[in-house]
Scaffold this motif. Structure first.
Motif, PDB file in Angstrom:
ATOM      1  N   GLY A  67      40.845  46.369  33.295  1.00 49.29           N
ATOM      2  CA  GLY A  67      41.419  45.097  32.868  1.00 49.29           C
ATOM      3  C   GLY A  67      41.611  45.041  31.365  1.00 49.29           C
ATOM      4  O   GLY A  67      42.633  44.536  30.874  1.00 49.29           O
ATOM      5  N   GLY A  68      40.645  45.557  30.599  1.00 47.43           N
ATOM      6  CA  GLY A  68      40.781  45.554  29.150  1.00 47.43           C
ATOM      7  C   GLY A  68      41.926  46.413  28.674  1.00 47.43           C
ATOM      8  O   GLY A  68      42.718  46.006  27.813  1.00 47.43           O
ATOM      9  N   TYR A  69      42.042  47.609  29.231  1.00 44.66           N
ATOM     10  CA  TYR A  69      43.152  48.483  28.858  1.00 44.66           C
ATOM     11  C   TYR A  69      44.485  47.901  29.301  1.00 44.66           C
ATOM     12  O   TYR A  69      45.486  47.962  28.565  1.00 44.66           O
ATOM     13  CB  TYR A  69      42.959  49.867  29.473  1.00 44.66           C
ATOM     14  CG  TYR A  69      42.026  50.765  28.691  1.00 44.66           C
ATOM     15  CD1 TYR A  69      42.396  51.250  27.437  1.00 44.66           C
ATOM     16  CD2 TYR A  69      40.793  51.135  29.204  1.00 44.66           C
ATOM     17  CE1 TYR A  69      41.548  52.086  26.718  1.00 44.66           C
ATOM     18  CE2 TYR A  69      39.937  51.963  28.492  1.00 44.66           C
ATOM     19  CZ  TYR A  69      40.320  52.436  27.255  1.00 44.66           C
ATOM     20  OH  TYR A  69      39.465  53.257  26.546  1.00 44.66           O
ATOM     21  N   GLY A  70      44.525  47.352  30.523  1.00 43.96           N
ATOM     22  CA  GLY A  70      45.766  46.733  30.987  1.00 43.96           C
ATOM     23  C   GLY A  70      46.184  45.582  30.098  1.00 43.96           C
ATOM     24  O   GLY A  70      47.372  45.415  29.794  1.00 43.96           O
ATOM     25  N   TYR A  71      45.195  44.798  29.662  1.00 40.79           N
ATOM     26  CA  TYR A  71      45.501  43.693  28.750  1.00 40.79           C
ATOM     27  C   TYR A  71      46.041  44.209  27.419  1.00 40.79           C
ATOM     28  O   TYR A  71      47.060  43.716  26.919  1.00 40.79           O
ATOM     29  CB  TYR A  71      44.240  42.867  28.513  1.00 40.79           C
ATOM     30  CG  TYR A  71      44.380  41.874  27.378  1.00 40.79           C
ATOM     31  CD1 TYR A  71      44.981  40.641  27.590  1.00 40.79           C
ATOM     32  CD2 TYR A  71      43.935  42.192  26.092  1.00 40.79           C
ATOM     33  CE1 TYR A  71      45.127  39.738  26.545  1.00 40.79           C
ATOM     34  CE2 TYR A  71      44.076  41.291  25.056  1.00 40.79           C
ATOM     35  CZ  TYR A  71      44.674  40.067  25.284  1.00 40.79           C
ATOM     36  OH  TYR A  71      44.833  39.184  24.248  1.00 40.79           O
ATOM     37  N   ALA A  72      45.361  45.193  26.835  1.00 43.03           N
ATOM     38  CA  ALA A  72      45.773  45.699  25.519  1.00 43.03           C
ATOM     39  C   ALA A  72      47.158  46.311  25.573  1.00 43.03           C
ATOM     40  O   ALA A  72      47.996  46.070  24.689  1.00 43.03           O
ATOM     41  CB  ALA A  72      44.746  46.720  25.022  1.00 43.03           C
ATOM     42  N   ILE A  73      47.442  47.092  26.609  1.00 40.53           N
ATOM     43  CA  ILE A  73      48.744  47.759  26.710  1.00 40.53           C
ATOM     44  C   ILE A  73      49.858  46.743  26.938  1.00 40.53           C
ATOM     45  O   ILE A  73      50.907  46.772  26.276  1.00 40.53           O
ATOM     46  CB  ILE A  73      48.707  48.802  27.843  1.00 40.53           C
ATOM     47  CG1 ILE A  73      47.735  49.932  27.482  1.00 40.53           C
ATOM     48  CG2 ILE A  73      50.098  49.358  28.107  1.00 40.53           C
ATOM     49  CD1 ILE A  73      47.474  50.895  28.619  1.00 40.53           C
ATOM     50  N   GLY A 100      48.830  42.059  32.949  1.00 43.39           N
ATOM     51  CA  GLY A 100      48.564  43.496  32.945  1.00 43.39           C
ATOM     52  C   GLY A 100      47.128  43.811  33.325  1.00 43.39           C
ATOM     53  O   GLY A 100      46.850  44.792  34.035  1.00 43.39           O
ATOM     54  N   ALA A 101      46.189  42.985  32.876  1.00 38.99           N
ATOM     55  CA  ALA A 101      44.785  43.188  33.230  1.00 38.99           C
ATOM     56  C   ALA A 101      44.576  43.018  34.727  1.00 38.99           C
ATOM     57  O   ALA A 101      43.884  43.830  35.372  1.00 38.99           O
ATOM     58  CB  ALA A 101      43.914  42.204  32.455  1.00 38.99           C
ATOM     59  N   ALA A 102      45.160  41.959  35.297  1.00 39.74           N
ATOM     60  CA  ALA A 102      45.009  41.726  36.736  1.00 39.74           C
ATOM     61  C   ALA A 102      45.660  42.841  37.544  1.00 39.74           C
ATOM     62  O   ALA A 102      45.115  43.284  38.567  1.00 39.74           O
ATOM     63  CB  ALA A 102      45.613  40.367  37.098  1.00 39.74           C
ATOM     64  N   LEU A 103      46.806  43.321  37.084  1.00 41.97           N
ATOM     65  CA  LEU A 103      47.506  44.377  37.818  1.00 41.97           C
ATOM     66  C   LEU A 103      46.714  45.684  37.787  1.00 41.97           C
ATOM     67  O   LEU A 103      46.517  46.325  38.825  1.00 41.97           O
ATOM     68  CB  LEU A 103      48.894  44.587  37.212  1.00 41.97           C
ATOM     69  CG  LEU A 103      49.744  45.701  37.841  1.00 41.97           C
ATOM     70  CD1 LEU A 103      50.020  45.387  39.305  1.00 41.97           C
ATOM     71  CD2 LEU A 103      51.055  45.873  37.073  1.00 41.97           C
ATOM     72  N   LEU A 229      39.873  41.949  40.736  1.00 38.17           N
ATOM     73  CA  LEU A 229      40.738  41.060  39.959  1.00 38.17           C
ATOM     74  C   LEU A 229      39.919  40.203  38.996  1.00 38.17           C
ATOM     75  O   LEU A 229      40.278  40.042  37.822  1.00 38.17           O
ATOM     76  CB  LEU A 229      41.548  40.167  40.902  1.00 38.17           C
ATOM     77  CG  LEU A 229      42.674  40.852  41.675  1.00 38.17           C
ATOM     78  CD1 LEU A 229      43.257  39.899  42.718  1.00 38.17           C
ATOM     79  CD2 LEU A 229      43.768  41.323  40.727  1.00 38.17           C
ATOM     80  N   SER A 230      38.802  39.677  39.473  1.00 33.92           N
ATOM     81  CA  SER A 230      37.951  38.872  38.610  1.00 33.92           C
ATOM     82  C   SER A 230      37.348  39.723  37.498  1.00 33.92           C
ATOM     83  O   SER A 230      37.290  39.298  36.334  1.00 33.92           O
ATOM     84  CB  SER A 230      36.843  38.225  39.445  1.00 33.92           C
ATOM     85  OG  SER A 230      36.044  37.372  38.663  1.00 33.92           O
TER      86      SER A 230
END
Length: 351
Positions: A67-73, A100-103, A229-230
């Motif tokens: 989630g952190g990487y998805g958020y940052a990207i 992006g984090a959820a995905l 997801l959470s």
């Protein structure tokens, strides 16, 4: 009013109460609150997963990292693609980062859920544990993860309308509280609805659940995905608070702390997850304060080991005194005293 509406209103009231509480905290305490909110989102998913389906995951830190990487990207890509006027507002990059984090976490959780549907007990725990151990190597292999140093996340400052009222740490605490509420409220609805009943039936007896028309594999996969997801949104919260994501921050120790928070708080309890999350944030800080006050040589020897020792003591003490965790503490307290009521006579209805 439907149970879902009641849960939503209760979550809204608690969110507003938590936001109001930030005005009584200093910047560092607001930072701690933001970190605790991120951990709360992950621990809430973990406690539902373990408490309702019996699937033990030792790798929830990997889902937070995803989630952190998805958020940052996603947030960085959105900020670079948008015009400067829209990027400076931060609303669209923030929403893109959360999506992006959820995905990212949802896809990884779905894959783990498909495997979890075929694994049990130590085999599932071993699989998730292997993911935690493999995270640093994966970060060095996948270019988008930027190696062991990690990658930075966009910084979202205080909006102009609020700049005279709050500081950036309080603003990040607000964002963390709202995102955690969005992540945890569906888990509460899920836990109290038909999906929760199916999870409990699978936990109780899979054979009986199949006879009742419940597919255990589908239930386990869905539970793992919802939990992921959470956890992914919790990882996004940590990225917002720290403006960075690195594999070292989501190692084995942190993953085990999430399990400790779920056990100490009470498996299956969302309120217990909140208490456990606060504990894993505050206790290491108290240990640092204690070791810094000790003589230099003695404090260095205790650094890194005293926290682990105290967490072990806390887990043993809580499980011995209150097997249900802190969430069930109120049932064990002798107060408030209840007055004895006379037994209700049973009427004989036979004629």
């Amino acid at each position: 009013m439907s149970p879902t509406a009641k849960t939503t209103l209760r979550a809204l009231a608690l969110t507003l109460l938590a936001i109001a509480a930030t005005f009584g905290l200093d910047p560092f305490r607001n930072y701690q609150l933001a970190v605790a909110a991120g951990c709360f989102a992950a621990v809430a998913g973990l406690t539902v997963l373990v408490g309702l389906t019996g699937q033990l995951s030792l790798g929830h830190a990997v889902l937070m990292a995803a989630g952190g990487y998805g958020y940052a990207i996603a947030a960085t890509a959105a900020a670079e693609a948008l015009p400067e006027s829209l990027a400076e507002s931060g609303v669209i990059p923030l929403l893109a980062g959360l999506a992006g984090a959820a995905l990212a976490a949802g896809v990884l959780g779905l894959l783990l859920g498909l495997a979890a549907a075929r694994l049990r007990g130590p085999y599932l725990a071993g699989l998730t544990l292997a993911l935690v151990i493999a995270l640093p190597s994966a970060a060095n292999v996948i270019p988008a993860l930027s190696g062991h140093q990690g990658r930075s996340a966009p910084f979202f400052g205080v909006p102009d309308a609020l700049s005279a009222l709050i500081v950036v740490e309080q603003w990040h605490a607000w964002l963390a509280i709202v995102v955690a509420a969005v992540a945890v409220t569906p888990l509460v609805v899920l836990r109290g609805g038909r999906a929760g009943l199916r999870m409990r039936s699978v936990l109780g007896d899979e054979t009986a659940a199949r006879l009742a028309g419940v597919d255990p594999r589908r239930v386990k996969t869905g539970a793992f995905t919802a939990s992921a997801l959470s956890a992914g949104l919790g990882g996004a919260v940590l990225a917002i608070a720290t403006q960075s994501v690195s594999p070292g921050a989501y190692g084995l120790g942190f993953s085990l702390l999430l399990v400790v928070a779920a056990v100490v708080g009470g498996l299956g309890s969302i309120g217990g997850a909140a208490a456990g999350s606060a504990l894993v944030v505050v206790l290491p800080w108290l240990v640092d304060q204690l070791t810094s006050a000790l003589p230099a040589g003695f404090g260095q020897r205790l650094n890194g080991t005293l926290a682990v020792l105290l967490f072990g003591v806390v887990v043993i003490a809580v499980t011995a005194a209150w097997p249900g965790g802190l969430a069930h503490l109120r049932h064990r307290l002798p107060w408030p005293a209840r007055t004895a009521e006379p037994p209700v006579p049973v009427q004989n209805t036979e004629r």
